[in-house]
Design a protein around this motif. Sequence first.
Motif, short mmCIF file in Angstrom:
data_model
loop_
_atom_site.label_atom_id
_atom_site.label_comp_id
_atom_site.label_asym_id
_atom_site.label_seq_id
_atom_site.Cartn_x
_atom_site.Cartn_y
_atom_site.Cartn_z
N LYS A 39 2.56 1.66 -13.62
CA LYS A 39 2.34 0.33 -14.21
C LYS A 39 3.34 -0.69 -13.69
O LYS A 39 2.97 -1.87 -13.47
CB LYS A 39 2.40 0.42 -15.73
N LEU A 40 4.59 -0.31 -13.47
CA LEU A 40 5.53 -1.26 -12.87
C LEU A 40 5.13 -1.57 -11.43
O LEU A 40 5.24 -2.72 -10.99
CB LEU A 40 6.96 -0.70 -12.91
N THR A 41 4.65 -0.57 -10.72
CA THR A 41 4.19 -0.79 -9.35
C THR A 41 3.02 -1.77 -9.34
O THR A 41 2.93 -2.66 -8.48
CB THR A 41 3.79 0.54 -8.70
N ASP A 42 2.13 -1.64 -10.30
CA ASP A 42 1.01 -2.56 -10.44
C ASP A 42 1.51 -4.00 -10.57
O ASP A 42 1.02 -4.91 -9.90
CB ASP A 42 0.19 -2.15 -11.66
N ALA A 92 4.02 5.67 -5.74
CA ALA A 92 3.90 5.69 -7.20
C ALA A 92 2.84 6.69 -7.64
O ALA A 92 3.03 7.44 -8.61
CB ALA A 92 3.57 4.30 -7.71
N LEU A 93 1.72 6.72 -6.94
CA LEU A 93 0.66 7.66 -7.27
C LEU A 93 1.11 9.09 -7.07
O LEU A 93 0.85 9.97 -7.91
CB LEU A 93 -0.58 7.37 -6.42
N ALA A 94 1.81 9.36 -5.98
CA ALA A 94 2.32 10.71 -5.74
C ALA A 94 3.32 11.12 -6.81
O ALA A 94 3.38 12.29 -7.21
CB ALA A 94 2.97 10.77 -4.36
N HIS A 95 4.11 10.17 -7.30
CA HIS A 95 5.07 10.45 -8.37
C HIS A 95 4.34 10.72 -9.68
O HIS A 95 4.65 11.68 -10.40
CB HIS A 95 6.02 9.26 -8.50
N GLU A 119 0.83 -1.21 0.00
CA GLU A 119 0.00 0.00 0.00
C GLU A 119 0.86 1.26 0.00
O GLU A 119 0.56 2.23 -0.70
CB GLU A 119 -0.92 -0.01 1.22
N GLU A 120 1.95 1.25 0.76
CA GLU A 120 2.85 2.41 0.80
C GLU A 120 3.51 2.63 -0.55
O GLU A 120 3.68 3.78 -1.00
CB GLU A 120 3.90 2.22 1.90
N VAL A 121 3.91 1.55 -1.22
CA VAL A 121 4.55 1.68 -2.52
C VAL A 121 3.56 2.22 -3.55
O VAL A 121 3.91 3.08 -4.38
CB VAL A 121 5.13 0.33 -2.97
#
Length: 342
Positions: free
Chosen positions: A314-317, A304-307, A298-300
């Motif tokens: 998509k890589l985070t997904d 990613a969303l803040a970035h 969840e933190e990652v």
Amino acid sequence: MDTAKGSGALDEALERLHTSGPERLGRLTNHAPMVVEALAAHGRSRSVHRWLDLYEPKLEEFPTSVEPVTDTNWPTALGDPRRAADWIAYFSRALAEQPWRDLLAVWWPRLLPGMYGGSTHPVIRVGHAVRALVDSEGSGGSGPRLTELAHGLGYWAARHRPVSGIALLPGASGAGDSLDAVPPISEPRGGFPDRLARVDRLPAWAAGVTDPDEAERRLTELVRAATHRYATHGHGEATMLVHAATAPNAVLRTLPALPRSLWVPSLHAAWTASAAVTSMYATADPVPYVSPGRVTAEEVVERALAHGDEHVIKLTDTAVDVGDEQALAAALRAVELSEPLR
């Protein structure tokens, strides 16, 4: 965190996006449909429209039609990027007449040999569309999600590009070792199409697999290995090396919607795509990367969303799909290496 899989925010965003074309500036991909689906899938539906507002200046109008694609003339239109609107219209009509899984079963083997066109983005878009449709099953279906599948398949057909003439080298037993054994192309310059044309040698990993269940296991292994590898090799090309993981993951998440007879060829095509991207954007020296402390998925996703960069999200997904510490570290590495969306 809001629940999103049944949220109308994704459908609203897709409707908003379906007036835009699949590309911009000649051949760059419109990533917005993939990103909004990923955000919704990870419980960030309340952020979907806010992110889309930031990305919207990159969108271009829907392309014009050239000539209708039909059941008889489609082979001549395959791989013609000028026909994107024609292909999207074709699949929209087809999906109005038959169940989406039936259509996918017919067109997946036709399109699979050309999954390398459009920098592998078309198959990735289809993978996101399939996940969205599966998530909506049992709730009456979703028109915008069916339309999104039509757009993804149409984009894939328009950018369809097979690869050939690749010599097979001895492969290692594991996906990670085989990715390490991928030789770089001889002249690493130019864009994706130019580099793809110079891929002529790849390890023959998983070439002997014939069992569908083994194909799924190997594909899962490949996605994990490619995601892990980004943490130490992503500096070679922060954006393009993302696709070594996200393209095979799009195939992996589509497998359950496909006939089992298509799982083995899907594995082989996904390996070629991941290995080819690795070859095209190879870096000689890995850089050890240690995650800055233990973090949750969840933190990652929040970072990613803040970035905001589409490839980071998509890589985070994919990293969250893999789910282990090294995969999450790869997502954080992408945050560090990439320019944020402003």
